[in-house]
Design a protein around this motif. Structure first.
Motif, PDB file in Angstrom:
ATOM      1  N   ALA A  80     -59.549  20.446   9.290  1.00 42.29           N
ATOM      2  CA  ALA A  80     -59.187  18.880   9.156  1.00 42.29           C
ATOM      3  C   ALA A  80     -60.457  17.997   9.160  1.00 42.29           C
ATOM      4  CB  ALA A  80     -58.361  18.479  10.348  1.00 42.29           C
ATOM      5  N   LEU A  81     -61.575  18.526  10.214  1.00 42.23           N
ATOM      6  CA  LEU A  81     -62.679  17.751  10.148  1.00 42.23           C
ATOM      7  C   LEU A  81     -63.468  17.907   8.938  1.00 42.23           C
ATOM      8  CD1 LEU A  81     -64.727  15.990  11.400  1.00 42.23           C
ATOM      9  CD2 LEU A  81     -65.812  18.089  12.868  1.00 42.23           C
ATOM     10  N   ARG A  82     -63.624  18.886   8.400  1.00 39.58           N
ATOM     11  CA  ARG A  82     -64.306  19.423   7.112  1.00 39.58           C
ATOM     12  C   ARG A  82     -63.884  18.437   5.976  1.00 39.58           C
ATOM     13  NH1 ARG A  82     -67.772  23.765   5.678  1.00 39.58           N
ATOM     14  NH2 ARG A  82     -66.726  25.151   7.379  1.00 39.58           N
ATOM     15  N   GLU A  83     -62.442  18.751   5.747  1.00 37.70           N
ATOM     16  CA  GLU A  83     -61.817  17.935   4.479  1.00 37.70           C
ATOM     17  C   GLU A  83     -62.039  16.406   4.792  1.00 37.70           C
ATOM     18  OE1 GLU A  83     -57.426  16.855   3.327  1.00 37.70           O
ATOM     19  OE2 GLU A  83     -57.660  18.894   4.006  1.00 37.70           O
ATOM     20  N   HIS A  84     -62.164  15.905   5.901  1.00 38.60           N
ATOM     21  CA  HIS A  84     -62.291  14.298   6.077  1.00 38.60           C
ATOM     22  C   HIS A  84     -63.757  14.137   5.654  1.00 38.60           C
ATOM     23  CE1 HIS A  84     -62.284  10.468   7.567  1.00 38.60           C
ATOM     24  NE2 HIS A  84     -63.415  10.773   8.517  1.00 38.60           N
ATOM     25  N   TRP A  85     -64.518  14.761   6.281  1.00 38.34           N
ATOM     26  CA  TRP A  85     -66.115  14.604   6.310  1.00 38.34           C
ATOM     27  C   TRP A  85     -66.514  14.839   4.981  1.00 38.34           C
ATOM     28  CZ3 TRP A  85     -69.562  16.692  10.603  1.00 38.34           C
ATOM     29  CH2 TRP A  85     -70.682  16.079  10.736  1.00 38.34           C
ATOM     30  N   LEU A  86     -66.081  15.749   3.899  1.00 37.26           N
ATOM     31  CA  LEU A  86     -66.416  16.106   2.717  1.00 37.26           C
ATOM     32  C   LEU A  86     -66.271  14.763   1.649  1.00 37.26           C
ATOM     33  CD1 LEU A  86     -65.852  19.826   2.202  1.00 37.26           C
ATOM     34  CD2 LEU A  86     -68.047  18.802   2.559  1.00 37.26           C
ATOM     35  N   ALA A  87     -64.997  14.138   2.249  1.00 38.07           N
ATOM     36  CA  ALA A  87     -64.614  12.956   1.246  1.00 38.07           C
ATOM     37  C   ALA A  87     -65.553  11.845   1.587  1.00 38.07           C
ATOM     38  CB  ALA A  87     -63.135  12.608   1.652  1.00 38.07           C
ATOM     39  N   GLN A  88     -65.770  11.781   2.742  1.00 31.34           N
ATOM     40  CA  GLN A  88     -66.655  10.762   3.047  1.00 31.34           C
ATOM     41  C   GLN A  88     -67.990  10.860   2.701  1.00 31.34           C
ATOM     42  OE1 GLN A  88     -66.758   9.205   7.334  1.00 31.34           O
ATOM     43  NE2 GLN A  88     -68.741   9.968   7.211  1.00 31.34           N
ATOM     44  N   GLU A  89     -68.506  11.995   2.809  1.00 30.95           N
ATOM     45  CA  GLU A  89     -69.893  12.415   2.279  1.00 30.95           C
ATOM     46  C   GLU A  89     -70.212  12.032   0.853  1.00 30.95           C
ATOM     47  OE1 GLU A  89     -71.233  16.497   0.975  1.00 30.95           O
ATOM     48  OE2 GLU A  89     -71.771  16.685   3.198  1.00 30.95           O
ATOM     49  N   GLN A  90     -69.009  12.220   0.151  1.00 29.68           N
ATOM     50  CA  GLN A  90     -69.275  11.830  -1.327  1.00 29.68           C
ATOM     51  C   GLN A  90     -69.546  10.517  -1.520  1.00 29.68           C
ATOM     52  OE1 GLN A  90     -69.261  14.260  -3.821  1.00 29.68           O
ATOM     53  NE2 GLN A  90     -70.297  12.527  -5.001  1.00 29.68           N
ATOM     54  N   ARG A  91     -68.758   9.560  -0.791  1.00 25.90           N
ATOM     55  CA  ARG A  91     -68.921   8.136  -0.731  1.00 25.90           C
ATOM     56  C   ARG A  91     -70.376   7.982  -0.363  1.00 25.90           C
ATOM     57  NH1 ARG A  91     -63.751   8.716   1.490  1.00 25.90           N
ATOM     58  NH2 ARG A  91     -64.597   8.082   3.458  1.00 25.90           N
ATOM     59  N   LEU A  92     -70.856   8.286   0.607  1.00 21.87           N
ATOM     60  CA  LEU A  92     -72.363   8.228   1.314  1.00 21.87           C
ATOM     61  C   LEU A  92     -73.317   8.577  -0.146  1.00 21.87           C
ATOM     62  CD1 LEU A  92     -74.301   7.199   3.502  1.00 21.87           C
ATOM     63  CD2 LEU A  92     -74.124   9.425   4.298  1.00 21.87           C
ATOM     64  N   VAL A  93     -73.089   9.674  -0.480  1.00 23.82           N
ATOM     65  CA  VAL A  93     -74.223  10.401  -1.640  1.00 23.82           C
ATOM     66  C   VAL A  93     -74.079   9.454  -2.706  1.00 23.82           C
ATOM     67  CG1 VAL A  93     -74.427  12.481  -3.109  1.00 23.82           C
ATOM     68  CG2 VAL A  93     -74.057  12.656  -0.757  1.00 23.82           C
ATOM     69  N   ASN A  94     -72.831   8.894  -3.004  1.00 27.04           N
ATOM     70  CA  ASN A  94     -72.953   8.049  -4.334  1.00 27.04           C
ATOM     71  C   ASN A  94     -73.640   6.823  -3.894  1.00 27.04           C
ATOM     72  OD1 ASN A  94     -71.442  10.007  -5.702  1.00 27.04           O
ATOM     73  ND2 ASN A  94     -69.425   8.923  -5.399  1.00 27.04           N
ATOM     74  N   PHE A  95     -73.509   6.108  -3.008  1.00 32.12           N
ATOM     75  CA  PHE A  95     -74.191   4.834  -2.533  1.00 32.12           C
ATOM     76  C   PHE A  95     -75.726   5.258  -2.489  1.00 32.12           C
ATOM     77  CE2 PHE A  95     -76.469   2.641   0.773  1.00 32.12           C
ATOM     78  CZ  PHE A  95     -76.166   1.250   0.370  1.00 32.12           C
ATOM     79  N   VAL A  96     -76.204   6.479  -1.861  1.00 34.58           N
ATOM     80  CA  VAL A  96     -77.594   6.783  -1.724  1.00 34.58           C
ATOM     81  C   VAL A  96     -78.227   6.864  -3.358  1.00 34.58           C
ATOM     82  CG1 VAL A  96     -79.437   8.243  -1.255  1.00 34.58           C
ATOM     83  CG2 VAL A  96     -77.422   7.391   0.409  1.00 34.58           C
ATOM     84  N   ARG A  97     -77.385   7.506  -4.240  1.00 33.96           N
ATOM     85  CA  ARG A  97     -77.920   7.867  -5.597  1.00 33.96           C
ATOM     86  C   ARG A  97     -77.934   6.677  -6.488  1.00 33.96           C
ATOM     87  NH1 ARG A  97     -73.929  12.869  -6.627  1.00 33.96           N
ATOM     88  NH2 ARG A  97     -75.103  14.369  -5.434  1.00 33.96           N
ATOM     89  N   GLY A  98     -77.329   5.514  -5.963  1.00 33.18           N
ATOM     90  CA  GLY A  98     -77.474   4.369  -6.561  1.00 33.18           C
ATOM     91  C   GLY A  98     -78.613   3.399  -6.219  1.00 33.18           C
ATOM     92  N   LEU A  99     -79.343   3.619  -5.185  1.00 32.96           N
ATOM     93  CA  LEU A  99     -80.260   2.869  -4.456  1.00 32.96           C
ATOM     94  C   LEU A  99     -81.681   2.708  -5.450  1.00 32.96           C
ATOM     95  CD1 LEU A  99     -80.131   4.035  -0.994  1.00 32.96           C
ATOM     96  CD2 LEU A  99     -79.222   1.883  -1.832  1.00 32.96           C
ATOM     97  N   THR A 100     -82.101   1.480  -5.521  1.00 31.94           N
ATOM     98  CA  THR A 100     -83.387   0.845  -6.225  1.00 31.94           C
ATOM     99  C   THR A 100     -84.124   0.591  -5.038  1.00 31.94           C
ATOM    100  OG1 THR A 100     -82.613  -1.339  -6.316  1.00 31.94           O
ATOM    101  CG2 THR A 100     -81.975  -0.136  -8.201  1.00 31.94           C
TER     102      THR A 100
END
Length: 169
Positions: A80-100
């Motif tokens: 349950a923790l892994r499933e929740h975290w992986l979805a959240q991680e994707q949002r964080l990674v997407n944010f970081v990838r878009g940084l200038t």
């Protein structure tokens, strides 16, 4: 601090989080939630704290200041923790990838859970997220050893070495 350097650190952070979760999945449900008297009561609570801190900081990066962290009690098992975290991680990674560069230098204002309102450059808060995770994953390593589980290596240098080997393969 450059956007590429931060992307590398957040790649490391995700890699290390996955390894911490993999170490914890060897535990029984009872041991996963077993109170052990660390900064947070159990392996579950410590991992959920790392996950919750990443969530609250991403919210802050996007201009919101939540009033509380999510409850660790919602995660009855590692899956349950892994499933929740992986979805959240994707949002964080997407944010970081878009940084200038200009994003990293912008002043971030946010309200903390206990200490009031602060302002600092975004890059400082982002470094804090990675450092915070490293600190608490170290605690998870100790808890796993105390419970008889073998934690995986999570040092930054192991990440660099693994990444280098993957590139040369």
């Amino acid at each position: 601090m450059t956007p590429d350097e931060l992307r590398t650190l957040f790649d490391y952070n995700a890699w290390a989080n996955h390894r911490a979760l993999s170490g914890a999945e060897k535990l029984s449900v009872e041991h996963f939630t077993w109170p052990m008297g660390s900064s947070f009561s159990s392996v579950r609570d410590t991992l959920a704290h790392i996950c919750g801190a990443e969530w609250i900081w991403l919210e802050r990066f996007q201009g919101r200041s939540p009033a509380a962290l999510p409850s660790a009690g919602q995660f009855q098992n590692i899956n349950a923790l892994r499933e929740h975290w992986l979805a959240q991680e994707q949002r964080l990674v997407n944010f970081v990838r878009g940084l200038t560069h200009s994003d990293l230098d912008r002043e971030l204002e946010y309200k903390t859970l206990k200490f009031g309102v602060y302002r600092n450059p975004l890059w400082q808060s982002m470094l804090h997220v990675v450092n915070h995770g490293t600190y608490h994953r170290g605690q998870v390593t100790t808890l796993l050893r105390q419970l008889g589980a073998e934690p995986l290596l999570m040092d930054l240098m192991h990440f660099y070495r693994e990444r280098s080997l993957a590139k040369s393969a």
